[in-house]
Write a protein that holds these residues in place. Sequence first.
Motif, short mmCIF file in Angstrom:
data_model
loop_
_atom_site.label_atom_id
_atom_site.label_comp_id
_atom_site.label_asym_id
_atom_site.label_seq_id
_atom_site.Cartn_x
_atom_site.Cartn_y
_atom_site.Cartn_z
N ALA A 165 0.81 -1.22 0.00
CA ALA A 165 0.00 0.00 0.00
C ALA A 165 0.85 1.27 0.00
O ALA A 165 0.32 2.37 -0.08
CB ALA A 165 -0.93 0.00 1.21
N GLY A 166 2.17 1.11 0.11
CA GLY A 166 3.06 2.25 0.04
C GLY A 166 3.30 2.96 1.36
O GLY A 166 3.83 4.08 1.37
N ALA A 167 2.95 2.34 2.48
CA ALA A 167 3.17 2.98 3.78
C ALA A 167 4.66 2.95 4.15
O ALA A 167 5.37 1.99 3.84
CB ALA A 167 2.37 2.26 4.86
N TYR A 168 5.11 4.00 4.79
CA TYR A 168 6.45 4.01 5.37
C TYR A 168 6.41 3.10 6.60
O TYR A 168 5.53 3.23 7.46
CB TYR A 168 6.83 5.43 5.77
CG TYR A 168 8.22 5.56 6.39
CD1 TYR A 168 9.29 6.03 5.63
CD2 TYR A 168 8.45 5.22 7.72
CE1 TYR A 168 10.55 6.15 6.19
CE2 TYR A 168 9.70 5.34 8.28
CZ TYR A 168 10.76 5.80 7.51
OH TYR A 168 12.00 5.91 8.08
N LEU A 169 7.37 2.17 6.70
CA LEU A 169 7.41 1.22 7.80
C LEU A 169 8.73 1.30 8.55
O LEU A 169 9.81 1.39 7.93
CB LEU A 169 7.22 -0.21 7.29
CG LEU A 169 5.91 -0.52 6.58
CD1 LEU A 169 5.87 -1.97 6.13
CD2 LEU A 169 4.71 -0.20 7.46
N GLY A 170 8.65 1.29 9.87
CA GLY A 170 9.86 1.32 10.70
C GLY A 170 9.67 0.49 11.95
O GLY A 170 8.56 0.07 12.28
N VAL A 171 10.77 0.25 12.63
CA VAL A 171 10.75 -0.48 13.90
C VAL A 171 11.42 0.37 14.97
O VAL A 171 12.47 0.98 14.73
CB VAL A 171 11.47 -1.84 13.78
CG1 VAL A 171 11.67 -2.48 15.15
CG2 VAL A 171 10.70 -2.78 12.87
N VAL A 172 10.81 0.41 16.15
CA VAL A 172 11.38 1.04 17.33
C VAL A 172 11.46 -0.04 18.40
O VAL A 172 10.45 -0.43 18.99
CB VAL A 172 10.51 2.21 17.84
CG1 VAL A 172 11.13 2.84 19.08
CG2 VAL A 172 10.33 3.26 16.75
N SER A 173 12.67 -0.56 18.62
CA SER A 173 12.82 -1.71 19.51
C SER A 173 13.90 -1.46 20.55
O SER A 173 14.94 -0.87 20.23
CB SER A 173 13.18 -2.96 18.70
OG SER A 173 13.49 -4.05 19.54
N ASN A 174 13.67 -1.97 21.76
CA ASN A 174 14.72 -1.92 22.78
C ASN A 174 15.60 -3.17 22.75
O ASN A 174 16.34 -3.43 23.69
CB ASN A 174 14.10 -1.71 24.16
CG ASN A 174 13.88 -0.23 24.45
OD1 ASN A 174 14.53 0.63 23.86
ND2 ASN A 174 12.94 0.08 25.33
N LYS A 175 15.54 -3.90 21.65
CA LYS A 175 16.53 -4.94 21.36
C LYS A 175 17.72 -4.26 20.69
O LYS A 175 17.54 -3.36 19.85
CB LYS A 175 15.92 -5.98 20.41
CG LYS A 175 16.91 -6.99 19.84
CD LYS A 175 16.17 -8.07 19.08
CE LYS A 175 15.56 -9.05 20.05
NZ LYS A 175 14.70 -10.04 19.37
N ARG A 176 18.93 -4.65 21.05
CA ARG A 176 20.11 -4.05 20.45
C ARG A 176 20.01 -4.08 18.93
O ARG A 176 19.62 -5.09 18.33
CB ARG A 176 21.37 -4.78 20.92
CG ARG A 176 22.66 -4.17 20.40
CD ARG A 176 23.88 -4.89 20.91
NE ARG A 176 24.23 -4.48 22.28
CZ ARG A 176 25.30 -4.96 22.94
NH1 ARG A 176 26.08 -5.86 22.37
NH2 ARG A 176 25.56 -4.53 24.15
N GLY A 177 20.37 -2.96 18.30
CA GLY A 177 20.18 -2.81 16.86
C GLY A 177 20.81 -3.91 16.03
O GLY A 177 20.24 -4.35 15.03
N HIS A 178 21.99 -4.39 16.42
CA HIS A 178 22.67 -5.46 15.68
C HIS A 178 21.80 -6.70 15.61
O HIS A 178 21.62 -7.30 14.54
CB HIS A 178 24.00 -5.78 16.36
CG HIS A 178 24.65 -7.03 15.88
ND1 HIS A 178 25.20 -7.14 14.62
CD2 HIS A 178 24.83 -8.24 16.49
CE1 HIS A 178 25.70 -8.36 14.47
NE2 HIS A 178 25.48 -9.04 15.59
N PHE A 179 21.23 -7.10 16.75
CA PHE A 179 20.39 -8.30 16.78
C PHE A 179 19.07 -8.07 16.04
O PHE A 179 18.55 -8.97 15.37
CB PHE A 179 20.11 -8.71 18.22
CG PHE A 179 21.32 -9.25 18.94
CD1 PHE A 179 21.98 -10.37 18.48
CD2 PHE A 179 21.80 -8.62 20.07
CE1 PHE A 179 23.10 -10.87 19.14
CE2 PHE A 179 22.91 -9.10 20.74
CZ PHE A 179 23.57 -10.23 20.28
N LEU A 180 18.52 -6.87 16.16
CA LEU A 180 17.28 -6.55 15.46
C LEU A 180 17.45 -6.71 13.95
O LEU A 180 16.63 -7.34 13.27
CB LEU A 180 16.87 -5.12 15.80
CG LEU A 180 15.70 -4.53 15.01
CD1 LEU A 180 14.42 -5.31 15.28
CD2 LEU A 180 15.52 -3.05 15.35
#
Length: 223
Positions: free
Chosen positions: A102-117
């Motif tokens: 549908a063209g939505a901008y998608l992101g993740v905000v996680s308190n998992k360390r970025g490398h593992f995410l």
Amino acid sequence: MSAALSRPSAVLFDWDNTLVDSWAVIHAALNETFTAMDHPNWTRAETEARVRGSLRDTFPGMFGARWQDAEKTFYDAFGRLHLENLTPLPGAAELLRQLAEAGAYLGVVSNKRGHFLRLEAEHLGWDRYFNQLAGAGDAARDKPCREHVDLALGLGSGKAGPAAGPDVWFVGDADIDIVCARNAGCRAILVRAQPPTEEEMAVAAPDLHFPDLSALAEHLRRL
């Protein structure tokens, strides 16, 4: 909770236990850490009730001067366990595909360390859906702080999405996600089987609650 919202221009997701089932791995890695640090182990229920913030925000209070030793122990254990036990939650892949098409901008905000995410997103083949994956340590401050949301929306990264605001939905399973959405001025969407408790509602009520990701996907299709 709001009865209806307009279709979002961007959707930000929490990761653990919103899109993937991570409790078993988090619980095992925490108890390895507690054992190494001579702390009593937690039950699974205690882990699910207490784990909210990032390690850099929570471990100093839990382990004092030895928190960095505890952090290393946790991440060593987590690194051994996480990919082989990674389990997408029902409806997650379908929802991400629907939103991306549908063209939505998608992101993740996680308190998992970025490398593992990022390893996990790549392992699942979901990295192609996300404009930005923001994990713990990637922003100046972690969730629930506004900086983490701004990074996930591409601020300063060259992948800029819409500015944080009511056209951005923040989807998560815990009170910290609702607080983070409020801190950034975004819409707060709670996805889990249990409705928000009175205590959570008193702190930060979600705009919408869905029992699972399939129900959220159906709601979005109707908008």
